[in-house]
Motif scaffolding. Structure first.
Motif, mmCIF file in Angstrom:
data_model
loop_
_atom_site.group_PDB
_atom_site.id
_atom_site.type_symbol
_atom_site.label_atom_id
_atom_site.label_comp_id
_atom_site.label_asym_id
_atom_site.label_seq_id
_atom_site.Cartn_x
_atom_site.Cartn_y
_atom_site.Cartn_z
ATOM 1 N N VAL A 1 69.242 43.292 -13.820
ATOM 2 C CA VAL A 1 69.189 41.958 -13.343
ATOM 3 C C VAL A 1 68.106 41.708 -12.352
ATOM 4 C CG1 VAL A 1 70.797 40.113 -12.116
ATOM 5 C CG2 VAL A 1 71.865 41.363 -14.068
ATOM 6 N N ARG B 1 64.713 39.471 -12.692
ATOM 7 C CA ARG B 1 64.452 38.579 -11.458
ATOM 8 C C ARG B 1 63.156 38.677 -11.214
ATOM 9 N NH1 ARG B 1 65.948 33.565 -9.428
ATOM 10 N NH2 ARG B 1 65.446 33.586 -7.328
ATOM 11 N N TRP C 1 75.055 39.872 -27.023
ATOM 12 C CA TRP C 1 75.008 38.553 -26.443
ATOM 13 C C TRP C 1 74.140 38.523 -25.102
ATOM 14 C CZ3 TRP C 1 79.381 41.537 -26.533
ATOM 15 C CH2 TRP C 1 79.852 41.909 -25.433
ATOM 16 N N ALA D 1 73.921 39.365 -18.164
ATOM 17 C CA ALA D 1 73.566 38.459 -17.234
ATOM 18 C C ALA D 1 72.049 38.474 -17.150
ATOM 19 C CB ALA D 1 74.122 38.774 -15.795
ATOM 20 N N GLN E 1 70.082 35.439 -18.537
ATOM 21 C CA GLN E 1 70.330 33.978 -17.868
ATOM 22 C C GLN E 1 69.150 33.159 -17.551
ATOM 23 O OE1 GLN E 1 73.231 33.745 -14.691
ATOM 24 N NE2 GLN E 1 74.795 35.017 -16.053
ATOM 25 N N HIS E 2 68.787 31.973 -18.135
ATOM 26 C CA HIS E 2 68.015 31.033 -17.846
ATOM 27 C C HIS E 2 67.648 30.838 -16.465
ATOM 28 C CE1 HIS E 2 65.699 27.122 -17.224
ATOM 29 N NE2 HIS E 2 65.293 27.315 -18.506
ATOM 30 N N ARG E 3 68.740 30.644 -15.458
ATOM 31 C CA ARG E 3 68.446 30.382 -14.168
ATOM 32 C C ARG E 3 68.113 31.887 -13.272
ATOM 33 N NH1 ARG E 3 74.878 30.228 -12.047
ATOM 34 N NH2 ARG E 3 75.551 32.612 -12.462
ATOM 35 N N LEU E 4 68.088 32.849 -14.063
ATOM 36 C CA LEU E 4 67.640 34.105 -13.274
ATOM 37 C C LEU E 4 65.975 34.132 -13.526
ATOM 38 C CD1 LEU E 4 68.565 36.795 -11.910
ATOM 39 C CD2 LEU E 4 68.445 37.818 -14.362
ATOM 40 N N SER F 1 64.510 30.822 -21.156
ATOM 41 C CA SER F 1 65.540 31.252 -22.061
ATOM 42 C C SER F 1 64.924 32.008 -23.234
ATOM 43 C CB SER F 1 66.219 30.317 -22.924
ATOM 44 O OG SER F 1 67.100 29.280 -21.937
ATOM 45 N N SER G 1 64.981 34.511 -26.579
ATOM 46 C CA SER G 1 66.125 34.613 -27.507
ATOM 47 C C SER G 1 65.162 35.475 -28.899
ATOM 48 C CB SER G 1 66.599 33.226 -28.126
ATOM 49 O OG SER G 1 65.600 32.658 -28.577
#
Length: 248
Positions: A145, A149, A175, A178, A181-184, A188, A190
């Motif tokens: 994470v 970031r 899936w 964390a 995550q887009h906010r991270l 996005s 994929s």
């Protein structure tokens, strides 16, 4: 609207250590020649392609890989390598098709107990700006994470263009967890998920090819053969990435 496509291949070669425990770079070279070069990749990313301990010396023949694949080695500049004895940055090495006109290249130090890093190449390909990021992330989710970031913060400072992220991301959950995550990371990412580890009986999707254009990663395949299974503990991953016209 998509204007061009890129064939991407990523492979963690486990420092040329095969399932029999022997370090044998010739098996990596042989598998590249027999199984990966025929895929005609435009982007070829390797991880764990330098020795683990200082001075992180190189293991493979970069000129031979370039000759076999027709791709250009991206680490000639000293700043793109961990040290003078290394071929890549903390084991991450990128090769690109000559039609990439490189405009900017960079390396990112990523925190962790083990040395981690990312290699970033910005280029114009078929008249379209595109950014390629290859990395090998931590086994520990909280560190992944943090590492993603840092990648996201870097991207916020760079010009906007389509991003391709590929490498051993060490995320076993289909899936994504964390770290995506887009906010991270501010966007996005994929792509389809395929199991690549362990090579003899793949169960975990540790290796990924992703982009920040929805539905643009297609024809995802795990490359498998006797040569590939014997050469490393990961199998290579191949996909087609569609590149969007600028401003669309």
């Amino acid at each position: 609207m998509y204007a061009t496509r890129l064939i991407c291949v990523t492979w963690n070669i486990h420092r040329a250590r095969g399932h029999d425990g022997l370090v044998d770079p010739s098996r990596i070279h042989g598998a590249v020649t027999s199984d990966l070069a025929p895929l005609a990749p435009d982007i070829f990313a390797l991880q764990e392609a330098d020795e683990e301990c200082r001075p992180h010396a190189g293991l493979l023949d970069m000129n031979r890989i370039s000759a076999e694949t027709g791709l250009a080695y991206q680490h000639d500049a000293p700043g793109m390598r961990w040290g003078r004895d290394s071929d890549g940055f903390l084991g991450t090495i990128l090769f690109l098709h000559p039609r990439f006109n490189v405009t900017h290249s960079d390396v990112l130090d990523l925190p962790g107990h083990c040395y981690r890093g990312a290699v970033v190449i910005e280029a114009v390909c078929d008249g379209i700006p595109v950014r390629v990021i290859s990395t090998h992330l931590s086994l520990f989710q909280p560190l992944r994470v943090i590492q993603m970031r840092i990648v996201g913060q870097y991207l916020r400072r760079r010009p906007e263009m389509q991003n391709i992220l590929l490498g051993d991301l060490n995320e076993w959950r289909p899936w994504g967890g964390a770290m995506f995550q887009h906010r991270l990371i501010g966007r996005s990412l994929s792509g389809p998920v395929r199991a690549t580890f362990p090579a003899k009986r793949p169960l975990l999707p540790l290796d990924r090819i992703l982009t920040d254009r929805e539905g643009a990663v297609r024809d995802m395949q795990v490359c498998t053969s006797r040569a590939l299974r014997s050469a490393s503990d990961h199998l290579p991953l191949k996909a087609e990435v569609l590149i969007e016209k600028s401003g669309e």
